[in-house]
Design a protein around this motif. Structure first.
Motif, PDB file in Angstrom:
ATOM      1  N   UNK A 225     -50.837  31.617  10.625  1.00 11.46           N
ATOM      2  CA  UNK A 225     -49.487  31.362  11.128  1.00 11.46           C
ATOM      3  C   UNK A 225     -49.220  32.247  12.338  1.00 11.46           C
ATOM      4  N   UNK A 226     -48.857  31.624  13.450  1.00 12.12           N
ATOM      5  CA  UNK A 226     -48.531  32.367  14.658  1.00 12.12           C
ATOM      6  C   UNK A 226     -47.044  32.659  14.766  1.00 12.12           C
ATOM      7  N   UNK A 227     -46.668  33.255  15.881  1.00 11.28           N
ATOM      8  CA  UNK A 227     -45.287  33.696  16.084  1.00 11.28           C
ATOM      9  C   UNK A 227     -44.827  33.277  17.475  1.00 11.28           C
ATOM     10  N   UNK A 228     -43.621  32.732  17.554  1.00 11.76           N
ATOM     11  CA  UNK A 228     -43.024  32.385  18.838  1.00 11.76           C
ATOM     12  C   UNK A 228     -41.665  31.761  18.624  1.00 11.76           C
ATOM     13  N   UNK A 229     -40.762  31.859  19.586  1.00 13.59           N
ATOM     14  CA  UNK A 229     -39.403  31.333  19.421  1.00 13.59           C
ATOM     15  C   UNK A 229     -39.173  29.966  20.055  1.00 13.59           C
ATOM     16  N   UNK A 230     -39.999  29.602  21.066  1.00 18.85           N
ATOM     17  CA  UNK A 230     -39.826  28.344  21.804  1.00 18.85           C
ATOM     18  C   UNK A 230     -38.473  28.268  22.509  1.00 18.85           C
ATOM     19  N   UNK A 231     -37.952  29.417  22.910  1.00 16.18           N
ATOM     20  CA  UNK A 231     -36.687  29.426  23.654  1.00 16.18           C
ATOM     21  C   UNK A 231     -36.999  29.309  25.141  1.00 16.18           C
ATOM     22  N   UNK A 232     -36.524  28.229  25.763  1.00 17.57           N
ATOM     23  CA  UNK A 232     -36.825  27.992  27.179  1.00 17.57           C
ATOM     24  C   UNK A 232     -35.545  27.686  27.957  1.00 17.57           C
ATOM     25  N   UNK A 233     -34.419  28.102  27.399  1.00 20.85           N
ATOM     26  CA  UNK A 233     -33.137  27.683  27.986  1.00 20.85           C
ATOM     27  C   UNK A 233     -32.536  28.791  28.834  1.00 20.85           C
ATOM     28  N   UNK A 234     -31.215  28.948  28.785  1.00 20.72           N
ATOM     29  CA  UNK A 234     -30.489  29.855  29.663  1.00 20.72           C
ATOM     30  C   UNK A 234     -30.904  31.309  29.423  1.00 20.72           C
ATOM     31  N   UNK A 235     -30.814  32.140  30.461  1.00 18.44           N
ATOM     32  CA  UNK A 235     -31.213  33.546  30.324  1.00 18.44           C
ATOM     33  C   UNK A 235     -30.481  34.283  29.209  1.00 18.44           C
ATOM     34  N   UNK A 236     -29.205  33.962  28.959  1.00 17.51           N
ATOM     35  CA  UNK A 236     -28.484  34.672  27.904  1.00 17.51           C
ATOM     36  C   UNK A 236     -29.036  34.333  26.526  1.00 17.51           C
ATOM     37  N   UNK A 237     -29.543  33.111  26.359  1.00 11.80           N
ATOM     38  CA  UNK A 237     -30.187  32.737  25.098  1.00 11.80           C
ATOM     39  C   UNK A 237     -31.555  33.385  24.983  1.00 11.80           C
ATOM     40  N   UNK A 238     -32.307  33.371  26.069  1.00  2.34           N
ATOM     41  CA  UNK A 238     -33.628  33.984  26.070  1.00  2.34           C
ATOM     42  C   UNK A 238     -33.540  35.488  25.803  1.00  2.34           C
ATOM     43  N   UNK A 239     -32.447  36.110  26.213  1.00  3.60           N
ATOM     44  CA  UNK A 239     -32.273  37.546  25.990  1.00  3.60           C
ATOM     45  C   UNK A 239     -32.264  37.887  24.504  1.00  3.60           C
ATOM     46  N   UNK A 240     -31.996  36.883  23.660  1.00  2.02           N
ATOM     47  CA  UNK A 240     -31.956  37.100  22.215  1.00  2.02           C
ATOM     48  C   UNK A 240     -33.266  36.689  21.548  1.00  2.02           C
ATOM     49  N   UNK A 241     -34.336  36.643  22.310  1.00  2.75           N
ATOM     50  CA  UNK A 241     -35.610  36.130  21.821  1.00  2.75           C
ATOM     51  C   UNK A 241     -36.109  36.914  20.608  1.00  2.75           C
ATOM     52  N   UNK A 242     -35.802  38.205  20.517  1.00  2.00           N
ATOM     53  CA  UNK A 242     -36.312  39.005  19.408  1.00  2.00           C
ATOM     54  C   UNK A 242     -35.608  38.732  18.088  1.00  2.00           C
ATOM     55  N   UNK A 243     -34.590  37.897  18.103  1.00  8.53           N
ATOM     56  CA  UNK A 243     -33.971  37.498  16.845  1.00  8.53           C
ATOM     57  C   UNK A 243     -34.928  36.676  15.981  1.00  8.53           C
ATOM     58  N   UNK A 244     -36.025  36.199  16.577  1.00  5.86           N
ATOM     59  CA  UNK A 244     -37.047  35.490  15.802  1.00  5.86           C
ATOM     60  C   UNK A 244     -37.572  36.366  14.665  1.00  5.86           C
TER      61      UNK A 244
END
Length: 332
Positions: A225-244
């Motif tokens: 099992x790998x790890x990734x968020x697949x967030x490719x949208x607005x910078x403010x959403x990407x800033x929360x990438x570690x919520x994964x």
């Protein structure tokens, strides 16, 4: 965006769709800061597939229509039939892709393709796998449903992206073939603002499927099992990438999540073989490994949420032995 990823502690990413070749070169040359990039180049899709965003008013290519701007910019490629697939995969590998990305089922963010449909025939997928194999690398597939997953796995695909609607029999098939699972949580947790009701319904369907997927993973002992968020949208959403890291705690222990993000991802990236642009082990601390280290103010094994506040809790970020952040030294 590249600097943002590195500031969140991601020293290496696998880009599974988009024209990031020039950005990769700029980062590698030291022109700008960012993570190492394993580029897939454009997502390869069939007509009316997950990667076909041709405007509805545009005529088909069969009667003189043109490719949409996303294809012209190198983010997507729409092909049909084995000859076009062979040409597309060879072209993308020639551009410098470390692996190939196909869309073999419907997707959440595309309008024309329900999640239950299978895309590309077995022959088309096999053609992509054969060319990738000739280049000593592999194919990754965007796919949600069991039919598409089975078709991809039986064709020799090495990583399955998403798989939210999988069933037990299909997960066992993946286990038997040594296929990797690359799932995401954050992209479904974040409400897709601005999407029409039909797309929001697909996101809800995929979100509900996560619970079944991960319960099957735990029940069967599936560990690739790998790890990734697949967030490719607005910078403010990407800033929360570690919520994964936090979003996965519903199903996995903190230790399991950290292994997914480090050692497991390193093993998955190594599937690129000689097409790996960064020789050296990733996700481990051992002699000869690439010198990437994070120093965290807190214990993510006890509380992964410390990683969700990287500005405060990621004290030191080292990539390739170079310090990019050091809160321990006020001069940095």
């Amino acid at each position: 965006m590249a600097k943002l990823y590195l500031s969140r502690g991601y020293t290496t990413i696998r880009d599974t769709g988009g024209n990031t070749f020039s950005l990769k070169k700029a980062i590698d040359a030291g022109i700008t800061d960012g993570p190492r990039i394993f580029p897939s180049g454009p997502i390869i899709s069939q007509t009316s597939g997950h990667g076909d965003f041709t405007p509805a008013a545009e005529p088909s290519r069969l009667v003189g229509g043109h490719r949409d701007p996303m294809q012209k910019l190198g983010h997507l490629l729409v092909v049909d039939g084995v000859p076009e697939m062979l040409q597309a995969v060879r072209y993308v590998l020639g551009r410098g892709a470390s692996q190939i990305k196909l869309a073999v089922s419907g997707g959440c963010a595309s309008e024309r393709d329900p999640l239950d449909i299978a895309e590309f025939t077995a022959e088309e997928i096999e053609a992509a796998v054969k060319v990738a194999g000739d280049w000593n690398t592999y194919v990754a597939t965007h796919v949600y449903n069991p039919t598409g997953i089975r078709r991809a796995v039986e064709a020799g695909v090495r990583t399955i992206e998403h798989a939210n609607l999988i069933d037990a029999k299909t997960l066992e098939l993946m286990k038997d073939h040594g296929t990797w699972l690359s799932p995401q949580v954050s992209v479904y947790v974040n409400d897709p603002h601005g999407f029409d009701p039909a797309l929001k319904k697909k996101f809800a369907q995929a979100r509900e499927g996560l619970d079944v997927l991960f319960k099957l993973v735990k029940k069967t002992g599936f560990d690739r099992v790998g790890f990734g968020p697949d967030i490719i949208s607005a910078p403010d959403t990407l800033a929360k990438v570690n919520e994964e890291f936090v979003n996965r705690t519903k199903w996995f222990s903190p230790a399991e999540i950290l292994c997914q993000a480090t050692g497991n991802n390193g093993r998955m990236l190594a599937l690129a073989g000689p097409r790996n642009p960064y020789p050296g082990a990733l996700g481990v601390i051992e002699p000869g490994a690439l010198a990437d280290v994070l120093l965290i103010d807190g214990d993510p094994l006890a509380d992964p949420s410390v990683l969700a506040d990287p500005e405060r809790n990621l004290a030191v970020i080292v990539k390739d032995g170079q310090v990019f952040k050091n809160l321990l030294d006020p001069g940095k």
